[in-house]
Design a protein around this motif. Structure first.
Motif, PDB file in Angstrom:
ATOM      1  N   ARG A  11       0.800  -1.231   0.000  1.00 47.92           N
ATOM      2  CA  ARG A  11       0.000   0.000   0.000  1.00 47.92           C
ATOM      3  C   ARG A  11       0.826   1.272   0.000  1.00 47.92           C
ATOM      4  O   ARG A  11       0.518   2.212  -0.721  1.00 47.92           O
ATOM      5  N   ILE A  12       1.826   1.317   0.875  1.00 48.10           N
ATOM      6  CA  ILE A  12       2.594   2.559   1.019  1.00 48.10           C
ATOM      7  C   ILE A  12       3.277   2.895  -0.312  1.00 48.10           C
ATOM      8  O   ILE A  12       3.189   4.024  -0.803  1.00 48.10           O
ATOM      9  N   ARG A  52      11.075  -3.158   5.221  1.00 50.57           N
ATOM     10  CA  ARG A  52       9.882  -3.565   5.926  1.00 50.57           C
ATOM     11  C   ARG A  52       9.209  -2.330   6.547  1.00 50.57           C
ATOM     12  O   ARG A  52       9.897  -1.447   7.053  1.00 50.57           O
ATOM     13  N   GLY A  71       3.484   4.708   8.035  1.00 52.43           N
ATOM     14  CA  GLY A  71       2.147   4.873   8.609  1.00 52.43           C
ATOM     15  C   GLY A  71       2.250   5.455  10.012  1.00 52.43           C
ATOM     16  O   GLY A  71       3.207   5.196  10.750  1.00 52.43           O
ATOM     17  N   ALA A  92      -2.604   5.725   2.303  1.00 50.88           N
ATOM     18  CA  ALA A  92      -2.711   4.514   3.137  1.00 50.88           C
ATOM     19  C   ALA A  92      -3.659   4.789   4.308  1.00 50.88           C
ATOM     20  O   ALA A  92      -3.373   4.506   5.469  1.00 50.88           O
ATOM     21  N   ARG A  93      -4.790   5.366   3.955  1.00 53.27           N
ATOM     22  CA  ARG A  93      -5.777   5.817   4.928  1.00 53.27           C
ATOM     23  C   ARG A  93      -6.530   4.618   5.519  1.00 53.27           C
ATOM     24  O   ARG A  93      -7.055   3.777   4.790  1.00 53.27           O
ATOM     25  N   CYS A  94      -6.576   4.542   6.818  1.00 51.07           N
ATOM     26  CA  CYS A  94      -7.348   3.502   7.493  1.00 51.07           C
ATOM     27  C   CYS A  94      -7.597   3.974   8.920  1.00 51.07           C
ATOM     28  O   CYS A  94      -7.449   5.161   9.190  1.00 51.07           O
ATOM     29  N   LYS A 121      -0.847  -6.444  17.558  1.00 53.39           N
ATOM     30  CA  LYS A 121       0.525  -6.158  17.181  1.00 53.39           C
ATOM     31  C   LYS A 121       0.898  -4.781  17.738  1.00 53.39           C
ATOM     32  O   LYS A 121       2.053  -4.434  17.846  1.00 53.39           O
ATOM     33  N   LEU A 161      -5.679  -2.504  12.384  1.00 56.96           N
ATOM     34  CA  LEU A 161      -6.042  -1.537  11.355  1.00 56.96           C
ATOM     35  C   LEU A 161      -7.227  -2.064  10.564  1.00 56.96           C
ATOM     36  O   LEU A 161      -7.306  -3.251  10.250  1.00 56.96           O
ATOM     37  N   VAL A 162      -8.154  -1.174  10.247  1.00 56.13           N
ATOM     38  CA  VAL A 162      -9.333  -1.518   9.458  1.00 56.13           C
ATOM     39  C   VAL A 162      -9.453  -0.491   8.349  1.00 56.13           C
ATOM     40  O   VAL A 162      -9.263   0.697   8.591  1.00 56.13           O
ATOM     41  N   SER A 163      -9.720  -0.954   7.126  1.00 57.90           N
ATOM     42  CA  SER A 163     -10.098   0.060   6.129  1.00 57.90           C
ATOM     43  C   SER A 163     -11.488  -0.216   5.605  1.00 57.90           C
ATOM     44  O   SER A 163     -12.433   0.474   5.956  1.00 57.90           O
ATOM     45  N   ILE A 182      -5.793   6.798  10.726  1.00 58.91           N
ATOM     46  CA  ILE A 182      -4.370   6.569  10.415  1.00 58.91           C
ATOM     47  C   ILE A 182      -4.102   6.945   8.953  1.00 58.91           C
ATOM     48  O   ILE A 182      -4.885   6.599   8.069  1.00 58.91           O
TER      49      ILE A 182
HETATM   50  P1  ATP Z   1       2.715  -7.418   6.405  1.00 64.58           P
HETATM   51  O1  ATP Z   1       1.272  -7.137   6.089  1.00 64.58           O
HETATM   52  O2  ATP Z   1       3.514  -7.870   5.229  1.00 64.58           O
HETATM   53  O3  ATP Z   1       2.926  -8.202   7.650  1.00 64.58           O
HETATM   54  P2  ATP Z   1       2.767  -4.740   7.276  1.00 64.58           P
HETATM   55  O4  ATP Z   1       1.438  -4.968   7.883  1.00 64.58           O
HETATM   56  O5  ATP Z   1       3.826  -4.084   8.088  1.00 64.58           O
HETATM   57  O6  ATP Z   1       3.418  -6.032   6.731  1.00 64.58           O
HETATM   58  P3  ATP Z   1       1.309  -3.434   5.160  1.00 64.58           P
HETATM   59  O7  ATP Z   1       0.169  -4.341   5.389  1.00 64.58           O
HETATM   60  O8  ATP Z   1       1.750  -3.152   3.759  1.00 64.58           O
HETATM   61  O9  ATP Z   1       2.624  -3.926   5.935  1.00 64.58           O
HETATM   62  O10 ATP Z   1       1.007  -2.099   5.884  1.00 64.58           O
HETATM   63  C1  ATP Z   1       1.869  -0.993   5.746  1.00 64.58           C
HETATM   64  C2  ATP Z   1       1.185   0.228   6.248  1.00 64.58           C
HETATM   65  O11 ATP Z   1       0.017   0.487   5.455  1.00 64.58           O
HETATM   66  C3  ATP Z   1       0.691   0.145   7.683  1.00 64.58           C
HETATM   67  O12 ATP Z   1       1.697   0.525   8.596  1.00 64.58           O
HETATM   68  C4  ATP Z   1      -0.477   1.110   7.687  1.00 64.58           C
HETATM   69  O13 ATP Z   1      -0.035   2.432   7.907  1.00 64.58           O
HETATM   70  C5  ATP Z   1      -1.024   0.955   6.282  1.00 64.58           C
HETATM   71  N1  ATP Z   1      -2.121  -0.031   6.270  1.00 64.58           N
HETATM   72  C6  ATP Z   1      -2.123  -1.251   6.822  1.00 64.58           C
HETATM   73  N2  ATP Z   1      -3.309  -1.865   6.665  1.00 64.58           N
HETATM   74  C7  ATP Z   1      -4.067  -1.000   5.980  1.00 64.58           C
HETATM   75  C8  ATP Z   1      -5.393  -1.038   5.487  1.00 64.58           C
HETATM   76  N3  ATP Z   1      -6.195  -2.078   5.697  1.00 64.58           N
HETATM   77  N4  ATP Z   1      -5.829   0.019   4.788  1.00 64.58           N
HETATM   78  C9  ATP Z   1      -5.040   1.078   4.535  1.00 64.58           C
HETATM   79  N5  ATP Z   1      -3.775   1.184   5.014  1.00 64.58           N
HETATM   80  C10 ATP Z   1      -3.299   0.165   5.718  1.00 64.58           C
END
Ligand code: ATP
Ligand code: MG
Length: 219
Positions: A11-12, A52, A71, A92-94, A121, A161-163, A182
């Motif tokens: 996402r980022i 990461r 995030g 990356a809005r959630c 987490k 996190l929820v979107s 977030i």
């Molecule tokens: P992994 O999912 O591989 O364990 P991660 O959770 O650290 O790794 P991502 O899921 O890509 O990585 O999340 C990266 C960032 O994107 C998060 O720190 C958060 O800010 C944002 N993010 C996570 N989940 C969501 C979501 N459901 N909707 C929008 N943004 C999200």
């Protein structure tokens, strides 16, 4: 002088690429396909570093990257101190939320002061949230797949996190509290801002402008 931008795949990265493009920076190969962890861009000396998500603040704090995109969840949980956060990029809005199994009476459990177990987490964010409400909960640290905790009986609730809510729904969970919205932030190493000001400042300004244009006209 080289300039390194740390960000994470997924996402980022997806949502950062248009903002970086608006700031005149495009990777010279497709980051989702490439196995390279340091990607050159169209701008000489400017590269993207793929790390990461939870490691982005670390790279920037130690100066291994000059700037990064992370995030707010990561910054709150793993530390924003020692970093400038000049721009809310609005990507990356959630939201950070509390969820329980459908049918679990969260309000009643809270009201009667039941001993509630919460798996997450995000133990720092969760601890502060429940402390601010005067609630005593037992926190259980997990590293992923939090949705399993209420289903399996490990915990009564999760903080995650929820979107769209699709993952919760698919696992028979319901959102019972929203902790905070977030988004992703630009983070900057303070020494880099001083020593590479001619490179860093225009990037910060261009990303600020691109983010506010996007906010004004959301996709
Ligand atoms: P992994 O999912 O591989 O364990 P991660 O959770 O650290 O790794 P991502 O899921 O890509 O990585 O999340 C990266 C960032 O994107 C998060 O720190 C958060 O800010 C944002 N993010 C996570 N989940 C969501 C979501 N459901 N909707 C929008 N943004 C999200
Ligand atoms: Mg994830």
């Amino acid at each position: 002088m080289p300039l390194t931008i740390a960000l994470s795949k997924g996402r980022i990265l997806d949502e950062s690429l248009p903002l970086l493009a608006a700031a005149g920076i495009t990777p010279s190969e497709d980051p989702e396909v490439s196995r390279k962890l340091v990607l050159p861009t169209n701008r000489p000396g400017v590269s993207l570093m793929i790390v990461r998500a939870t490691d982005v603040p670390t790279y920037v704090r130690w100066g291994a990257a000059d700037v990064g995109i992370a995030g707010q969840d990561v910054l709150l949980e793993h530390g924003g101190p020692g970093l400038y956060q000049p721009v809310d990029l609005g990507i990356a809005r959630c939201r950070m939320s509390v969820a329980t199994r459908r049918g679990f009476d969260w309000a009643a459990s809270v009201q009667r002061g039941a001993r509630i177990r919460v798996a997450t987490k995000y133990v720092t964010i969760a601890r502060e949230h429940f402390a601010s409400k005067g609630m005593h909960v037992d926190l259980i640290k997990l590293y992923g797949s939090m949705e399993l905790a209420p289903i399996s009986g490990l915990a009564d609730a999760i903080v995650d996190l929820v979107s769209s809510g699709n993952t919760l729904r698919a696992n028979d969970l319901v959102e019972v509290e929203t902790i905070m919205p977030i988004t992703a932030r630009l983070i900057v190493n303070p020494a880099a801002l001083k020593l590479k000001r001619d490179l860093v400042k225009p990037l910060v300004d261009a990303l600020t402008a691109a983010a506010s244009r996007k906010q004004a006209a959301p996709a």
